[in-house]
Design a protein around this motif. Structure first.
Motif, PDB file in Angstrom:
ATOM      1  N   GLY A   1       0.880  -1.164   0.189  1.00 15.65           N
ATOM      2  CA  GLY A   1       0.134   0.370  -0.051  1.00 15.65           C
ATOM      3  C   GLY A   1       0.653   1.209   0.273  1.00 15.65           C
ATOM      4  O   GLY A   1       0.418   2.400   0.145  1.00 15.65           O
TER       5      GLY A   1
ATOM      6  N   GLU B   1      -2.587   3.522   1.350  1.00 17.27           N
ATOM      7  CA  GLU B   1      -3.573   3.239   0.607  1.00 17.27           C
ATOM      8  C   GLU B   1      -3.976   2.913   2.445  1.00 17.27           C
ATOM      9  O   GLU B   1      -3.070   2.045   3.092  1.00 17.27           O
TER      10      GLU B   1
ATOM     11  N   ARG C   1      -7.588   1.355   4.586  1.00 18.34           N
ATOM     12  CA  ARG C   1      -8.722   1.341   4.813  1.00 18.34           C
ATOM     13  C   ARG C   1      -9.349   1.093   6.070  1.00 18.34           C
ATOM     14  O   ARG C   1      -8.287   0.882   7.173  1.00 18.34           O
TER      15      ARG C   1
ATOM     16  N   MET D   1      -6.700   6.758  -0.785  1.00 20.42           N
ATOM     17  CA  MET D   1      -5.654   7.381  -0.596  1.00 20.42           C
ATOM     18  C   MET D   1      -5.159   8.205   0.234  1.00 20.42           C
ATOM     19  O   MET D   1      -6.023   9.203  -0.235  1.00 20.42           O
TER      20      MET D   1
ATOM     21  N   GLU E   1      -3.887   5.498  -9.585  1.00 25.14           N
ATOM     22  CA  GLU E   1      -3.312   4.321  -9.055  1.00 25.14           C
ATOM     23  C   GLU E   1      -3.608   4.031  -7.759  1.00 25.14           C
ATOM     24  O   GLU E   1      -4.534   2.974  -7.574  1.00 25.14           O
ATOM     25  N   ALA E   2      -4.610   5.121  -7.588  1.00 22.72           N
ATOM     26  CA  ALA E   2      -5.834   4.884  -6.322  1.00 22.72           C
ATOM     27  C   ALA E   2      -6.913   4.301  -6.961  1.00 22.72           C
ATOM     28  O   ALA E   2      -7.318   3.472  -5.982  1.00 22.72           O
TER      29      ALA E   2
ATOM     30  N   SER F   1      -7.484   2.330  -9.869  1.00 20.67           N
ATOM     31  CA  SER F   1      -7.166   0.741  -9.620  1.00 20.67           C
ATOM     32  C   SER F   1      -6.842   0.371  -8.562  1.00 20.67           C
ATOM     33  O   SER F   1      -7.459  -0.953  -8.782  1.00 20.67           O
ATOM     34  N   ARG F   2      -6.917   0.798  -7.354  1.00 15.00           N
ATOM     35  CA  ARG F   2      -7.002   0.079  -6.161  1.00 15.00           C
ATOM     36  C   ARG F   2      -8.229  -0.209  -5.221  1.00 15.00           C
ATOM     37  O   ARG F   2      -8.281  -0.503  -4.424  1.00 15.00           O
TER      38      ARG F   2
ATOM     39  N   CYS G   1     -10.185   2.519  -4.183  1.00  9.96           N
ATOM     40  CA  CYS G   1      -9.876   3.568  -3.855  1.00  9.96           C
ATOM     41  C   CYS G   1     -11.171   4.661  -4.314  1.00  9.96           C
ATOM     42  O   CYS G   1     -11.021   5.260  -4.984  1.00  9.96           O
TER      43      CYS G   1
END
Length: 135
Positions: free
Chosen positions: A34, A55, A57, A65, A92-93, A95-96, A98
């Motif tokens: 992350g 990242e 959670r 993010m 990128e966030a 794609s993850r 977020c």
């Protein structure tokens, strides 16, 4: 994106950071799940800026993010480097998975605030950051 197999790139670009980057510190950051770092390069391959993110959670929230740090060499400011780096981190966030991005900065840091706002961020003036300098 700088990957876990390339901590030497961060060490070589220490001038962009607040302090000298150690090989151990770079390897540790890059190997943590992350933890993300994008490095902007000039046409001749020199580092001119970076953005790092983490990242996050929480059990009752969607992933988000945290923009950990953004830095651009003074000779490269006002050329779109910060926006490009933040755009890469936002991509990128997304794609993850977020659903949001957030950061903090000093109230007097007008250039940073203007950059974030130009990227669609809102400024929450009611929030307060609490820090512990020694644990």
């Amino acid at each position: 994106m700088v990957t876990a197999d390339d901590p030497a790139t961060l060490v070589a670009n220490s001038a962009l950071f607040d302090h000298q980057v150690s090989a151990e510190g770079a390897a540790d950051f890059l190997s943590r799940p992350g933890h993300i770092l994008f490095l902007a390069l000039s046409p001749d391959g020199e580092g001119v800026g970076f953005v790092s993110g983490v990242e996050m959670r929480h059990p009752d929230k969607q992933p988000e993010m945290f923009v950990y740090e953004l830095g651009v060499d003074k000779d490269w400011r006002r050329r779109g480097v910060a926006k490009a780096l933040l755009g890469a981190l936002r991509g990128e966030a997304r794609s993850r998975g977020c659903t949001g991005m957030w950061t903090g900065t000093e109230a007097a840091n007008g250039p940073a605030i203007a950059t974030y706002q130009s990227m669609g961020a809102t400024v929450d003036t009611a929030s307060v950051f609490i820090t512990w300098d020694k644990l």
